[in-house]
Design a protein around this motif. Structure first.
Motif, PDB file in Angstrom:
ATOM      1  N   GLU A  55       0.783  -1.284   0.151  1.00  0.00           N
ATOM      2  CA  GLU A  55      -0.135  -0.212  -0.246  1.00  0.00           C
ATOM      3  C   GLU A  55       1.084   1.191   0.037  1.00  0.00           C
ATOM      4  N   PHE A  56       1.768   1.029   1.111  1.00  0.00           N
ATOM      5  CA  PHE A  56       2.968   2.453   1.095  1.00  0.00           C
ATOM      6  C   PHE A  56       3.808   2.556  -0.902  1.00  0.00           C
ATOM      7  N   ARG A  57       3.652   1.766  -1.227  1.00  0.00           N
ATOM      8  CA  ARG A  57       4.315   1.644  -2.484  1.00  0.00           C
ATOM      9  C   ARG A  57       3.128   1.742  -3.825  1.00  0.00           C
ATOM     10  N   ARG A  58       2.236   1.971  -3.573  1.00  0.00           N
ATOM     11  CA  ARG A  58       1.407   2.192  -3.807  1.00  0.00           C
ATOM     12  C   ARG A  58       0.991   3.526  -4.219  1.00  0.00           C
ATOM     13  N   GLU A  59       1.086   4.254  -2.558  1.00  0.00           N
ATOM     14  CA  GLU A  59       0.728   5.499  -2.567  1.00  0.00           C
ATOM     15  C   GLU A  59       2.236   6.162  -2.904  1.00  0.00           C
ATOM     16  N   LEU A  60       3.397   5.843  -2.851  1.00  0.00           N
ATOM     17  CA  LEU A  60       4.138   6.279  -3.379  1.00  0.00           C
ATOM     18  C   LEU A  60       4.235   6.269  -4.742  1.00  0.00           C
ATOM     19  N   VAL A  78      -0.134   9.536   2.423  1.00  0.00           N
ATOM     20  CA  VAL A  78       1.307   8.661   1.829  1.00  0.00           C
ATOM     21  C   VAL A  78       2.158   8.445   3.251  1.00  0.00           C
ATOM     22  N   TYR A  79       1.410   8.820   3.929  1.00  0.00           N
ATOM     23  CA  TYR A  79       1.854   9.045   5.520  1.00  0.00           C
ATOM     24  C   TYR A  79       0.894   8.166   6.313  1.00  0.00           C
ATOM     25  N   ARG A  82       2.816   5.216   5.601  1.00  0.00           N
ATOM     26  CA  ARG A  82       4.277   4.509   5.822  1.00  0.00           C
ATOM     27  C   ARG A  82       3.912   4.537   7.160  1.00  0.00           C
ATOM     28  N   SER A  83       3.134   4.858   7.730  1.00  0.00           N
ATOM     29  CA  SER A  83       3.111   5.294   9.545  1.00  0.00           C
ATOM     30  C   SER A  83       2.144   3.464   9.646  1.00  0.00           C
ATOM     31  N   THR A  84       1.778   3.560   8.692  1.00  0.00           N
ATOM     32  CA  THR A  84       0.661   1.799   8.966  1.00  0.00           C
ATOM     33  C   THR A  84       1.750   0.643   8.728  1.00  0.00           C
ATOM     34  N   MET A  85       2.505   0.793   7.633  1.00  0.00           N
ATOM     35  CA  MET A  85       4.214   0.157   6.838  1.00  0.00           C
ATOM     36  C   MET A  85       5.384  -0.341   8.616  1.00  0.00           C
ATOM     37  N   TRP A  86       5.615   1.126   9.238  1.00  0.00           N
ATOM     38  CA  TRP A  86       6.583   0.950  10.385  1.00  0.00           C
ATOM     39  C   TRP A  86       5.198  -0.048  11.754  1.00  0.00           C
ATOM     40  N   THR A  87       4.554   0.474  11.660  1.00  0.00           N
ATOM     41  CA  THR A  87       3.709   0.091  12.789  1.00  0.00           C
ATOM     42  C   THR A  87       3.929  -1.438  12.635  1.00  0.00           C
ATOM     43  N   ASP A  98      12.749 -15.068  13.856  1.00  0.00           N
ATOM     44  CA  ASP A  98      14.047 -15.727  12.879  1.00  0.00           C
ATOM     45  C   ASP A  98      14.784 -14.883  12.041  1.00  0.00           C
ATOM     46  N   GLU A  99      16.182 -14.571  12.769  1.00  0.00           N
ATOM     47  CA  GLU A  99      16.785 -12.843  11.963  1.00  0.00           C
ATOM     48  C   GLU A  99      16.631 -12.948  10.476  1.00  0.00           C
ATOM     49  N   ASP A 100      16.732 -13.856   9.778  1.00  0.00           N
ATOM     50  CA  ASP A 100      15.962 -13.743   8.256  1.00  0.00           C
ATOM     51  C   ASP A 100      15.235 -12.632   7.699  1.00  0.00           C
ATOM     52  N   ILE A 101      14.256 -13.455   8.922  1.00  0.00           N
ATOM     53  CA  ILE A 101      12.947 -12.785   8.566  1.00  0.00           C
ATOM     54  C   ILE A 101      13.012 -10.861   8.806  1.00  0.00           C
ATOM     55  N   ARG A 102      13.489 -10.690  10.141  1.00  0.00           N
ATOM     56  CA  ARG A 102      13.662  -9.255  10.221  1.00  0.00           C
ATOM     57  C   ARG A 102      14.218  -8.673   9.122  1.00  0.00           C
ATOM     58  N   GLN A 103      15.547  -9.177   8.713  1.00  0.00           N
ATOM     59  CA  GLN A 103      16.324  -8.749   8.247  1.00  0.00           C
ATOM     60  C   GLN A 103      15.484  -8.734   6.516  1.00  0.00           C
ATOM     61  N   SER A 104      14.743  -9.458   6.452  1.00  0.00           N
ATOM     62  CA  SER A 104      14.228  -8.888   4.745  1.00  0.00           C
ATOM     63  C   SER A 104      13.337  -8.349   4.714  1.00  0.00           C
ATOM     64  N   ALA A 105      12.353  -7.435   5.921  1.00  0.00           N
ATOM     65  CA  ALA A 105      11.571  -7.017   6.333  1.00  0.00           C
ATOM     66  C   ALA A 105      11.914  -5.603   6.285  1.00  0.00           C
ATOM     67  N   ALA A 106      13.387  -5.949   6.993  1.00  0.00           N
ATOM     68  CA  ALA A 106      13.965  -4.032   6.596  1.00  0.00           C
ATOM     69  C   ALA A 106      14.019  -3.927   5.312  1.00  0.00           C
ATOM     70  N   THR A 107      14.845  -4.958   4.442  1.00  0.00           N
ATOM     71  CA  THR A 107      15.357  -4.644   3.066  1.00  0.00           C
ATOM     72  C   THR A 107      13.805  -3.727   2.377  1.00  0.00           C
ATOM     73  N   ALA A 108      12.820  -4.643   2.858  1.00  0.00           N
ATOM     74  CA  ALA A 108      11.609  -3.958   1.761  1.00  0.00           C
ATOM     75  C   ALA A 108      10.978  -2.805   2.318  1.00  0.00           C
ATOM     76  N   ARG A 109      11.381  -2.663   3.420  1.00  0.00           N
ATOM     77  CA  ARG A 109      10.836  -1.630   4.033  1.00  0.00           C
ATOM     78  C   ARG A 109      12.073  -0.511   3.569  1.00  0.00           C
ATOM     79  N   GLU A 110      13.152  -0.533   3.716  1.00  0.00           N
ATOM     80  CA  GLU A 110      13.924   0.348   2.566  1.00  0.00           C
ATOM     81  C   GLU A 110      13.703   0.531   1.653  1.00  0.00           C
ATOM     82  N   THR A 111      13.403  -0.379   0.185  1.00  0.00           N
ATOM     83  CA  THR A 111      13.267  -0.548  -0.967  1.00  0.00           C
ATOM     84  C   THR A 111      12.377   0.273  -0.927  1.00  0.00           C
ATOM     85  N   VAL A 112      11.304   0.212  -0.381  1.00  0.00           N
ATOM     86  CA  VAL A 112      10.053   0.895  -1.066  1.00  0.00           C
ATOM     87  C   VAL A 112       9.808   2.311  -0.422  1.00  0.00           C
TER      88      VAL A 112
END
Length: 148
Positions: A55-60, A78-79, A82-87, A98-112
């Motif tokens: 959804e954040f991707r669509r808004e951006l 957009v804001y 973004r707030s919903t995504m961070w929550t 699993d640390e890989d899941i947390r890292q993958s989420a961070a990568t998706a967050r940064e990429t969007v």
């Protein structure tokens, strides 16, 4: 007398066995209930995060096109996205086993988030597609955890 001691010992052993069995059963039921609840919470958090990133991707992307067309974009949506995504991201961080899941989420967050800085349509589309790919990777990792 020996028969009475033997009988009392047998009764005591049976009572002790019953009490221990009841305790172990109660403990295991509580543990299984907690694990089931954690499983459901993880599943809910992972779904919410994937939805929020998309959804954040669509808004951006909407904002990108509006701003490039010379119009003023109402950034409220957009804001909010973004707030919903961070929550949703913080729920993943708290619940992921699993640390890989947390890292993958961070990568998706940064990429969007990088979509807003795209200077050209091609770059914006590339970052948008990369975001979708990162969400897919996140979902694949999350699915592995919740299917165990």
């Amino acid at each position: 007398m020996a028969d009475m001691v033997s009988a009392l010992t047998g009764i005591g052993g049976a009572l002790l066995g019953t009490a221990v069995g009841a305790f172990v059963t109660h403990f295991m039921q509580r543990r299984n209930t907690s694990l089931a609840r954690l499983h459901e919470e993880r599943l809910s958090a992972y779904v919410a995060f994937a939805e929020a990133v998309m959804e954040f991707r669509r808004e951006l992307m909407d904002r990108w096109f509006v701003e490039r067309g010379g119009a003023v974009h109402d950034s409220t949506s957009v804001y909010s996205a973004r707030s919903t995504m961070w929550t949703a991201y913080y729920r993943v961080v708290l619940l992921a086993g699993d640390e890989d899941i947390r890292q993958s989420a961070a990568t998706a967050r940064e990429t969007v988030s990088s979509i807003k800085e795209a200077e050209s349509l091609d770059t914006m589309k590339e970052r948008s597609d990369l975001t979708r790919e990162e969400v897919r990777r996140f979902v694949d990792r999350a699915r592995t955890e919740v299917s165990r």
